[in-house]
Motif scaffolding. Structure first.
Motif, PDB file in Angstrom:
ATOM      1  N   ILE A  88     -36.015  16.949  26.313  1.00  0.00           N
ATOM      2  CA  ILE A  88     -35.198  17.164  27.499  1.00  0.00           C
ATOM      3  C   ILE A  88     -33.729  17.045  27.111  1.00  0.00           C
ATOM      4  CG2 ILE A  88     -34.633  16.319  29.814  1.00  0.00           C
ATOM      5  CD1 ILE A  88     -37.464  15.128  29.923  1.00  0.00           C
ATOM      6  N   ALA A  89     -32.924  18.016  27.507  1.00  0.00           N
ATOM      7  CA  ALA A  89     -31.483  17.958  27.272  1.00  0.00           C
ATOM      8  C   ALA A  89     -30.754  17.881  28.602  1.00  0.00           C
ATOM      9  CB  ALA A  89     -31.007  19.176  26.486  1.00  0.00           C
ATOM     10  N   ILE A  90     -29.896  16.875  28.734  1.00  0.00           N
ATOM     11  CA  ILE A  90     -29.001  16.759  29.883  1.00  0.00           C
ATOM     12  C   ILE A  90     -27.605  17.061  29.359  1.00  0.00           C
ATOM     13  CG2 ILE A  90     -28.104  15.237  31.687  1.00  0.00           C
ATOM     14  CD1 ILE A  90     -30.705  13.640  31.475  1.00  0.00           C
ATOM     15  N   LEU A  91     -27.107  18.235  29.696  1.00  0.00           N
ATOM     16  CA  LEU A  91     -25.846  18.730  29.126  1.00  0.00           C
ATOM     17  C   LEU A  91     -24.789  18.861  30.201  1.00  0.00           C
ATOM     18  CD1 LEU A  91     -27.244  21.550  26.797  1.00  0.00           C
ATOM     19  CD2 LEU A  91     -26.779  19.151  26.215  1.00  0.00           C
TER      20      LEU A  91
ATOM     21  N   THR B 155     -24.463  27.590  30.982  1.00  0.00           N
ATOM     22  CA  THR B 155     -25.418  27.161  29.963  1.00  0.00           C
ATOM     23  C   THR B 155     -26.847  27.340  30.482  1.00  0.00           C
ATOM     24  OG1 THR B 155     -23.834  25.546  29.097  1.00  0.00           O
ATOM     25  CG2 THR B 155     -26.159  25.219  28.531  1.00  0.00           C
ATOM     26  N   ARG B 156     -27.090  26.905  31.691  1.00  0.00           N
ATOM     27  CA  ARG B 156     -28.420  27.028  32.292  1.00  0.00           C
ATOM     28  C   ARG B 156     -28.818  28.494  32.437  1.00  0.00           C
ATOM     29  NH1 ARG B 156     -29.835  27.708  37.789  1.00  0.00           N
ATOM     30  NH2 ARG B 156     -32.013  27.108  38.232  1.00  0.00           N
ATOM     31  N   GLN B 157     -27.920  29.315  32.948  1.00  0.00           N
ATOM     32  CA  GLN B 157     -28.233  30.730  33.168  1.00  0.00           C
ATOM     33  C   GLN B 157     -28.585  31.442  31.863  1.00  0.00           C
ATOM     34  OE1 GLN B 157     -24.636  31.875  35.137  1.00  0.00           O
ATOM     35  NE2 GLN B 157     -25.355  31.274  37.186  1.00  0.00           N
ATOM     36  N   CYS B 158     -27.829  31.130  30.789  1.00  0.00           N
ATOM     37  CA  CYS B 158     -28.106  31.775  29.501  1.00  0.00           C
ATOM     38  C   CYS B 158     -29.414  31.287  28.896  1.00  0.00           C
ATOM     39  CB  CYS B 158     -26.946  31.537  28.535  1.00  0.00           C
ATOM     40  SG  CYS B 158     -25.553  32.626  28.851  1.00  0.00           S
ATOM     41  N   ALA B 159     -29.740  30.016  29.126  1.00  0.00           N
ATOM     42  CA  ALA B 159     -31.022  29.503  28.637  1.00  0.00           C
ATOM     43  C   ALA B 159     -32.181  30.237  29.320  1.00  0.00           C
ATOM     44  CB  ALA B 159     -31.108  28.005  28.887  1.00  0.00           C
ATOM     45  N   ILE B 160     -32.056  30.480  30.612  1.00  0.00           N
ATOM     46  CA  ILE B 160     -33.096  31.211  31.350  1.00  0.00           C
ATOM     47  C   ILE B 160     -33.199  32.643  30.844  1.00  0.00           C
ATOM     48  CG2 ILE B 160     -33.737  32.105  33.623  1.00  0.00           C
ATOM     49  CD1 ILE B 160     -32.367  29.560  34.800  1.00  0.00           C
ATOM     50  N   LEU B 161     -32.058  33.293  30.621  1.00  0.00           N
ATOM     51  CA  LEU B 161     -32.056  34.672  30.112  1.00  0.00           C
ATOM     52  C   LEU B 161     -32.696  34.764  28.731  1.00  0.00           C
ATOM     53  CD1 LEU B 161     -28.490  35.894  31.191  1.00  0.00           C
ATOM     54  CD2 LEU B 161     -30.697  36.671  32.100  1.00  0.00           C
TER      55      LEU B 161
ATOM     56  N   CYS C  95     -35.438  23.183  24.115  1.00  0.00           N
ATOM     57  CA  CYS C  95     -35.735  22.274  25.224  1.00  0.00           C
ATOM     58  C   CYS C  95     -36.993  22.664  25.988  1.00  0.00           C
ATOM     59  CB  CYS C  95     -34.562  22.244  26.211  1.00  0.00           C
ATOM     60  SG  CYS C  95     -32.986  21.792  25.453  1.00  0.00           S
ATOM     61  N   ASP C  96     -37.744  21.648  26.380  1.00  0.00           N
ATOM     62  CA  ASP C  96     -38.821  21.839  27.348  1.00  0.00           C
ATOM     63  C   ASP C  96     -38.264  21.773  28.767  1.00  0.00           C
ATOM     64  OD1 ASP C  96     -41.203  21.908  25.542  1.00  0.00           O
ATOM     65  OD2 ASP C  96     -40.413  19.943  24.985  1.00  0.00           O
ATOM     66  N   ILE C  97     -37.240  20.951  28.943  1.00  0.00           N
ATOM     67  CA  ILE C  97     -36.542  20.841  30.230  1.00  0.00           C
ATOM     68  C   ILE C  97     -35.040  20.804  29.947  1.00  0.00           C
ATOM     69  CG2 ILE C  97     -36.119  19.398  32.264  1.00  0.00           C
ATOM     70  CD1 ILE C  97     -38.964  18.387  32.049  1.00  0.00           C
ATOM     71  N   LEU C  98     -34.278  21.563  30.712  1.00  0.00           N
ATOM     72  CA  LEU C  98     -32.821  21.582  30.575  1.00  0.00           C
ATOM     73  C   LEU C  98     -32.192  21.211  31.908  1.00  0.00           C
ATOM     74  CD1 LEU C  98     -30.158  22.234  29.066  1.00  0.00           C
ATOM     75  CD2 LEU C  98     -30.455  24.619  29.811  1.00  0.00           C
ATOM     76  N   ILE C  99     -31.338  20.202  31.892  1.00  0.00           N
ATOM     77  CA  ILE C  99     -30.605  19.772  33.078  1.00  0.00           C
ATOM     78  C   ILE C  99     -29.114  19.898  32.770  1.00  0.00           C
ATOM     79  CG2 ILE C  99     -30.147  17.862  34.669  1.00  0.00           C
ATOM     80  CD1 ILE C  99     -32.925  16.741  33.750  1.00  0.00           C
ATOM     81  N   THR C 100     -28.394  20.636  33.581  1.00  0.00           N
ATOM     82  CA  THR C 100     -26.964  20.818  33.356  1.00  0.00           C
ATOM     83  C   THR C 100     -26.174  20.183  34.500  1.00  0.00           C
ATOM     84  OG1 THR C 100     -27.114  23.024  34.372  1.00  0.00           O
ATOM     85  CG2 THR C 100     -27.193  22.895  31.967  1.00  0.00           C
TER      86      THR C 100
ATOM     87  N   LEU D 257     -36.173  30.447  28.621  1.00  0.00           N
ATOM     88  CA  LEU D 257     -36.569  29.154  29.181  1.00  0.00           C
ATOM     89  C   LEU D 257     -36.990  29.353  30.639  1.00  0.00           C
ATOM     90  CD1 LEU D 257     -36.830  26.106  28.714  1.00  0.00           C
ATOM     91  CD2 LEU D 257     -34.463  25.845  29.474  1.00  0.00           C
ATOM     92  N   ASP D 258     -38.158  28.848  30.988  1.00  0.00           N
ATOM     93  CA  ASP D 258     -38.692  28.982  32.345  1.00  0.00           C
ATOM     94  C   ASP D 258     -37.711  28.360  33.343  1.00  0.00           C
ATOM     95  OD1 ASP D 258     -40.116  28.824  34.736  1.00  0.00           O
ATOM     96  OD2 ASP D 258     -42.000  28.303  33.760  1.00  0.00           O
ATOM     97  N   GLU D 259     -37.325  29.142  34.364  1.00  0.00           N
ATOM     98  CA  GLU D 259     -36.346  28.661  35.339  1.00  0.00           C
ATOM     99  C   GLU D 259     -36.818  27.395  36.037  1.00  0.00           C
ATOM    100  OE1 GLU D 259     -33.673  30.337  39.114  1.00  0.00           O
ATOM    101  OE2 GLU D 259     -35.108  31.650  38.088  1.00  0.00           O
ATOM    102  N   THR D 260     -38.131  27.258  36.210  1.00  0.00           N
ATOM    103  CA  THR D 260     -38.653  26.056  36.871  1.00  0.00           C
ATOM    104  C   THR D 260     -38.500  24.806  36.005  1.00  0.00           C
ATOM    105  OG1 THR D 260     -40.913  26.374  36.036  1.00  0.00           O
ATOM    106  CG2 THR D 260     -40.341  27.458  38.115  1.00  0.00           C
TER     107      THR D 260
END
Length: 417
Positions: free
Chosen positions: A316-319, A357-363, A344-349, A366-369
């Motif tokens: 899990i990354a909290i960025l 950062t979150r939007q690019c990870a999803i693109l 990451c299995d889970i990304l928290i921004t 990375l599963d949006e959920t």
């Protein structure tokens, strides 16, 4: 403090610091860069202090007030008017005492900050080092928002190296392309450090030390110089940044004619500063990598690389936002998202800019959920702990102003064994 009083204080401290250096004439080791300065400074202190009287910058006192404070004494955190009056009076009193009554340091290890153009020039007017260290700059350096461009940051950092005398010494990160632009400008003798095969002091066999249940315990690696190889182990911290700090300190030790055995023994006492890839026991039998002190593209990339290398049930990354990047901010946050997607299995921004950062990870897959975003740390309060399960490895990284130390407090075990 009122701006006029602050400026007057700068003038007084500057004058006292210059007079103190003129009286005691210590050797000055100057450290600058956009990442790793404080860890490197601490490691240098560990290497040199068994052999000389050494004083190093406290915390990150690397400004026009902080640097003179180190020169004048090992002062604690600044206080009110009474504190400053005492600093001025006691510093002036030491100037009139005979030198033999005072055990002033033989070596000062000073951190030179450069938030804005001209900062290092002003610090050099107070104290010019004989030995300079450039830790790392990176492709998009922090504080670039206050410069015309990236080259402006490089030029500012390079002022420290340009100020070295021909009889001085310089240490450079062999793995950082930007520092090569500075290395060619010095008249001083230079050595390099890093993982590169071209480095004079080379880091090899780097690995993370794991305990039971894949508990991260620290790092180990070898340092090679000419025909000598020494082992180094650092507990309680993770990642290559601390290996770079140790290698930089070893380079400074070599420049002081210490051998690698002496350096290895000294590094066994090296304690990296808190909130820099520190390992903590987390809630519900998880582990937390606390890298919450500050952030920059080069530091955040390294932190994610560290997360990727350690086995865990979930990563899990909290960025938080990376601040002070100006026009380069969007690109930097995009790159971080691209990297996070594969780790990451889970990304928290957290923060306004890290939404990118979150939007690019999803693109990038990375599963949006598996992602969450909070506009600020206050909105995240109480929302993080319920997500944590046994066996999780949680990285917490962001600029200081984002306040991610609160996330560390929420997720760390309050009663570690």
């Amino acid at each position: 403090m009122h701006p006029k009083l602050r400026n007057l204080l700068k003038i007084i401290l500057r004058s006292l610091a210059i007079a103190t250096l003129k009286k005691f004439q210590p050797e000055i080791v100057g450290v600058t860069g956009t990442a790793g300065k404080t860890s490197t400074k601490n490691a240098i202190f560990s290497v040199l202090s068994p052999h000389w009287r050494v004083r190093a910058t406290r915390a990150n006192y690397n400004t026009e007030i902080g640097l003179p404070m180190t020169i004048l004494g090992g002062w604690p955190k600044p206080g009110g008017a009474g504190f400053w009056i005492w600093v001025i009076i006691s510093s002036a009193f030491r100037l009139v005492l005979p030198k033999f009554l005072l055990k002033y340091p033989q070596i000062l290890v000073l951190e030179y900050g450069a938030d804005r153009p001209g900062d290092i020039k002003r610090l050099l007017e107070i104290a010019k080092p004989r030995l300079g260290v450039i830790t790392a700059i990176g492709d998009i350096p922090v504080h670039v928002e206050f410069y015309d461009d990236i080259e402006g940051v490089i030029r500012e950092k390079g002022r420290l190296i340009e100020a070295l005398p021909a009889s001085g010494s310089a240490a450079f990160n062999a793995d950082d392309l930007q520092t090569k632009k500075i290395e060619i400008k010095t008249r001083a003798k230079s050595l390099t450090f890093g993982f590169s095969t071209e480095a004079d002091v080379r880091i090899t066999r780097f690995e993370t030390k794991l305990g039971p249940n894949n508990r991260p315990e620290g790092i180990s690696f070898k340092l090679e110089y000419k025909d000598t190889i020494i082992p180094v182990r650092i507990s309680g911290t993770l990642g290559r940044p601390q290996a770079y700090a140790a290698a930089a300190a070893a380079t400074v030790g070599i420049m002081h004619n210490l051998n690698l055995v002496q350096i290895s023994e000294a590094l066994s006492d090296f304690k990296p500063p808190k909130h820099r890839l520190s390992v903590l026991k987390g809630i519900r039998q998880s582990y937390v990598i606390d890298d919450s002190y500050n952030s920059s593209p080069i530091a955040a990339t390294s932190a994610l690389e560290t997360l990727s290398e350690i086995p865990a049930k979930r990563k899990i990354a909290i960025l938080g936002d990376m601040r002070e990047l100006g026009n380069y901010s969007k690109t930097a946050h995009e790159k971080l998202g691209n990297q996070a997607a594969g780790i990451c299995d889970i990304l928290i921004t957290i923060g306004t800019k890290s939404q990118t950062t979150r939007q690019c990870a999803i693109l990038n897959g990375l599963d949006e959920t598996k992602t969450l975003h909070f506009e600020n740390i206050a909105m995240a309060k109480g929302q993080l702990a319920p997500l944590i399960k046994a066996g999780d490895l949680v990285l917490i990284k962001g600029s200081l102003s984002i306040g991610l130390k609160a996330a560390v407090e929420e997720l760390k075990d309050k009663n570690p064994i």
